[in-house]
Design an enzyme around this catalytic site. Structure first.
Site, PDB file in Angstrom:
ATOM      1  N   HIS A 206     -12.132   1.535  -4.478  1.00  0.00           N
ATOM      2  CA  HIS A 206     -11.304   0.748  -5.389  1.00  0.00           C
ATOM      3  C   HIS A 206     -12.061  -0.512  -5.806  1.00  0.00           C
ATOM      4  O   HIS A 206     -13.030  -0.910  -5.147  1.00  0.00           O
ATOM      5  CB  HIS A 206     -10.004   0.302  -4.713  1.00  0.00           C
TER       6      HIS A 206
ATOM      7  N   ASP B  27      -2.103  -1.292  -4.086  1.00  0.00           N
ATOM      8  CA  ASP B  27      -2.489   0.079  -4.381  1.00  0.00           C
ATOM      9  C   ASP B  27      -1.206   0.901  -4.430  1.00  0.00           C
ATOM     10  O   ASP B  27      -0.645   1.250  -3.397  1.00  0.00           O
ATOM     11  CB  ASP B  27      -3.447   0.595  -3.304  1.00  0.00           C
TER      12      ASP B  27
ATOM     13  N   TYR C 253       0.875  -1.168   0.000  1.00  0.00           N
ATOM     14  CA  TYR C 253       0.000   0.000   0.000  1.00  0.00           C
ATOM     15  C   TYR C 253       0.909   1.215   0.000  1.00  0.00           C
ATOM     16  O   TYR C 253       1.370   1.672   1.044  1.00  0.00           O
ATOM     17  CB  TYR C 253      -0.932  -0.017   1.213  1.00  0.00           C
TER      18      TYR C 253
END
Length: 256
Positions: free
Chosen positions: A247, A146, A105
């Site tokens: 998302h 991500d 992330y």
């Protein structure tokens, strides 16, 4: 082996959606970001009931990543090397059926005139160094998550509106390309070289109904993994559900 990545934006808030998607999509490995919970509070029972082994690097209310696997996970490691003082839960890595898989992330970096942007770039420099080390092993590697990076103008509904954003600033894209140019392949772009598709739509201003999104969730494959790439795509369906994450999952399929 099907490997998917999804920023769930709170595992507790999205648990019904996550469970429904796991059942329908049936990934062998699911990489989750922004679980926003400590490991002890992760809803493990419900997910284990679907046949997953669960590994979490979490923190209270913020960040947090999880690696779910239907196969044994070996050599588990938590935290991105390179900064022992970094306490943010943003990285977890393990080996599944011979494939080294990292779940990340990457920091958002906004506002860019604060300490958050230098932290983003420093984190990316650490990721590049680690990614280079993984390549040296000459085994299949998948780095999914991500990335908070819009790689190209076509990965954004309105590039001009994002030009000074940390996700699209030139320095950010250069740092992302420096990782890719080590020898990694963007799984989605390898299968869909010309397609316009997004993985994130903001909750504000009706972005989802108008399909005004950005592509910031990526699966990067080492040459040994890219040689086994059979398919990849973005699963839009979860974004249209009630109480959806902003998302949606991205996945790739590797031949065994």
């Amino acid at each position: 082996m099907k490997i998917a990545t999804w920023n769930v934006n709170s595992i507790k808030a999205r648990l019904p959606n996550v469970l429904e998607w796991l059942k329908a999509a049936d990934p062998d490995v699911a990489l989750l970001q922004e679980v926003k919970t400590q490991e002890a509070d992760f809803p493990a029972l419900e997910i284990k009931a679907l046949g997953y082994e669960i590994h979490v690097s979490g923190q209270k209310s913020y960040n947090g990543v999880a690696l779910l696997s239907k196969h044994p996970v070996e050599d588990l490691a938590k935290g991105l090397p390179g900064d022992d003082a970094d306490e943010q839960a943003r990285y977890i890595e393990g080996t599944v059926k011979g494939v080294r898989i990292g779940c990340l992330y990457l920091p958002n970096g906004n506002p860019v005139d604060t300490e958050k942007y230098p932290y983003k770039l420093a984190w990316m420099a650490r990721l590049r160094a680690h990614a280079a080390g993984l390549l040296a092993s000459e085994r299949p590697v998948v780095l999914g998550g991500d990335y908070n990076i819009i790689p190209e103008e076509r990965d954004c509904y309105d590039p001009a509106a994002w030009i000074d954003d940390a996700l699209f600033k030139l320095e950010s894209r250069q740092a992302f390309r420096a990782i890719v140019h080590l020898g990694y392949t963007d799984a989605f772009r390898a299968i869909h070289p010309h397609r316009i598709a997004y993985s994130f739509w903001d909750y504000q201003a009706g972005r989802w109904p108008r399909d005004e999104g950005i592509r910031i969730d990526h699966l990067l494959l080492s040459p040994q993994a890219a040689d086994r790439l059979r398919d990849a795509d973005i699963d839009r369906e979860p974004r249209g559900r009630e109480k959806a994450s902003d998302h949606t999952p991205v996945w790739c399929m590797l031949d065994s």
